[in-house]
Write a protein that holds these residues in place. Structure first.
Motif, mmCIF file in Angstrom:
data_model
loop_
_atom_site.group_PDB
_atom_site.id
_atom_site.type_symbol
_atom_site.label_atom_id
_atom_site.label_comp_id
_atom_site.label_asym_id
_atom_site.label_seq_id
_atom_site.Cartn_x
_atom_site.Cartn_y
_atom_site.Cartn_z
ATOM 1 N N ASN A 272 0.819 -1.219 0.000
ATOM 2 C CA ASN A 272 0.000 0.000 0.000
ATOM 3 C C ASN A 272 0.853 1.270 0.000
ATOM 4 O OD1 ASN A 272 -2.433 -1.441 -0.003
ATOM 5 N ND2 ASN A 272 -2.425 -1.597 2.226
ATOM 6 N N LEU B 90 -0.771 -6.913 -4.059
ATOM 7 C CA LEU B 90 -2.043 -6.296 -4.429
ATOM 8 C C LEU B 90 -3.068 -6.648 -3.367
ATOM 9 C CD1 LEU B 90 -2.262 -6.960 -8.277
ATOM 10 C CD2 LEU B 90 -1.795 -4.807 -7.109
ATOM 11 N N GLY B 91 -3.541 -5.627 -2.673
ATOM 12 C CA GLY B 91 -4.514 -5.861 -1.608
ATOM 13 C C GLY B 91 -3.942 -6.773 -0.561
ATOM 14 N N ASP C 243 -0.772 -2.819 -9.974
ATOM 15 C CA ASP C 243 -1.468 -1.555 -9.779
ATOM 16 C C ASP C 243 -2.471 -1.725 -8.646
ATOM 17 O OD1 ASP C 243 -3.274 0.648 -9.911
ATOM 18 O OD2 ASP C 243 -2.742 0.952 -12.017
ATOM 19 N N GLU C 244 -2.161 -1.132 -7.506
ATOM 20 C CA GLU C 244 -3.001 -1.306 -6.316
ATOM 21 C C GLU C 244 -4.400 -0.729 -6.488
ATOM 22 O OE1 GLU C 244 -0.972 -0.030 -2.756
ATOM 23 O OE2 GLU C 244 0.898 -0.915 -3.457
ATOM 24 N N LYS C 245 -4.538 0.304 -7.305
ATOM 25 C CA LYS C 245 -5.857 0.932 -7.485
ATOM 26 C C LYS C 245 -6.802 0.068 -8.318
ATOM 27 C CE LYS C 245 -4.189 5.574 -6.853
ATOM 28 N NZ LYS C 245 -3.682 6.770 -7.474
ATOM 29 N N THR C 246 -6.251 -0.598 -9.350
ATOM 30 C CA THR C 246 -7.105 -1.379 -10.242
ATOM 31 C C THR C 246 -7.075 -2.879 -9.941
ATOM 32 O OG1 THR C 246 -5.360 -1.708 -11.890
ATOM 33 C CG2 THR C 246 -6.720 0.294 -12.102
ATOM 34 N N GLY C 247 -6.090 -3.324 -9.161
ATOM 35 C CA GLY C 247 -5.946 -4.751 -8.892
ATOM 36 C C GLY C 247 -5.426 -5.519 -10.102
ATOM 37 N N LYS D 144 -6.205 -9.357 -14.290
ATOM 38 C CA LYS D 144 -6.948 -8.904 -13.110
ATOM 39 C C LYS D 144 -6.760 -9.948 -12.023
ATOM 40 C CE LYS D 144 -10.037 -6.289 -11.000
ATOM 41 N NZ LYS D 144 -9.724 -4.954 -10.563
#
Length: 169
Positions: free
Chosen positions: A23, A67-68, A114-118, A141
């Motif tokens: 993050n 990611l997440g 890309d943390e925003k889009t996963g 994805k």
């Protein structure tokens, strides 16, 4: 980039192929050593020996992303190893999902999460045999429980990059 910080890591991390933050938090760096199936974590600038979790046996690992709540490590052949982020603090990660045959045959070098889009963006170093003036890229994805689905492809013309590098040397 204008104010780089030099950080000498332990001998365990002499060949880091990829590193990331969770993050965007710079307090803890996560890195994978090129030849070992381990994800290391440490505080940048700390003199403590980095701790790690083992996620697979030895191999040629090229990059990682978080990611997440999932860690993704990419092997040079395009195989992905995905496990829950909360297991990074354990000696050995459980529930590691090995995703094979997702990418075309080739040698893979770089990955971005890309943390925003996963989404995962993966670049192929050598796909097609002969030296090319472009690089293939693939978008996936990342869903829950290591569910990886194709989300597109792209191509980067490397000629302008090569020309710029030659001009600056």
């Amino acid at each position: 980039m204008n104010n780089p910080i030099k950080d000498n890591t332990s001998d365990a991390l002499t060949e880091v192929s990829g590193f990331t933050f969770h993050n965007g938090n710079p307090d803890t760096m996560f890195a994978q050593q090129d030849e070992e199936g381990k994800v290391f974590y440490f505080k940048p600038g700390s003199k403590e020996t980095p701790k790690y979790t083992r996620f697979a046996k030895s191999g040629d690992y090229e990059d990682l992303a978080i990611l997440g709540d999932q860690v993704v490590v990419m092997k040079s052949n395009g195989t992905l190893y995905i496990f829950p982020f909360n297991q990074v603090w354990s000696e050995e990660a459980a529930n590691v999902v090995e995703v094979k045959d997702l990418l075309p045959k080739g040698e893979y070098e770089s990955m971005y999460g890309d943390e925003k889009t996963g989404q995962l963006y993966i670049l192929c170093k050598d796909c097609g045999g002969k030296r090319s003036k472009s690089t293939n890229g693939y978008i996936f994805k990342l869903g829950a429980d290591a569910d990886v689905t194709p989300a597109g492809e792209f191509n980067i013309d490397t000629q302008p990059i090569e020309a710029q590098v030659k001009k600056e040397i």
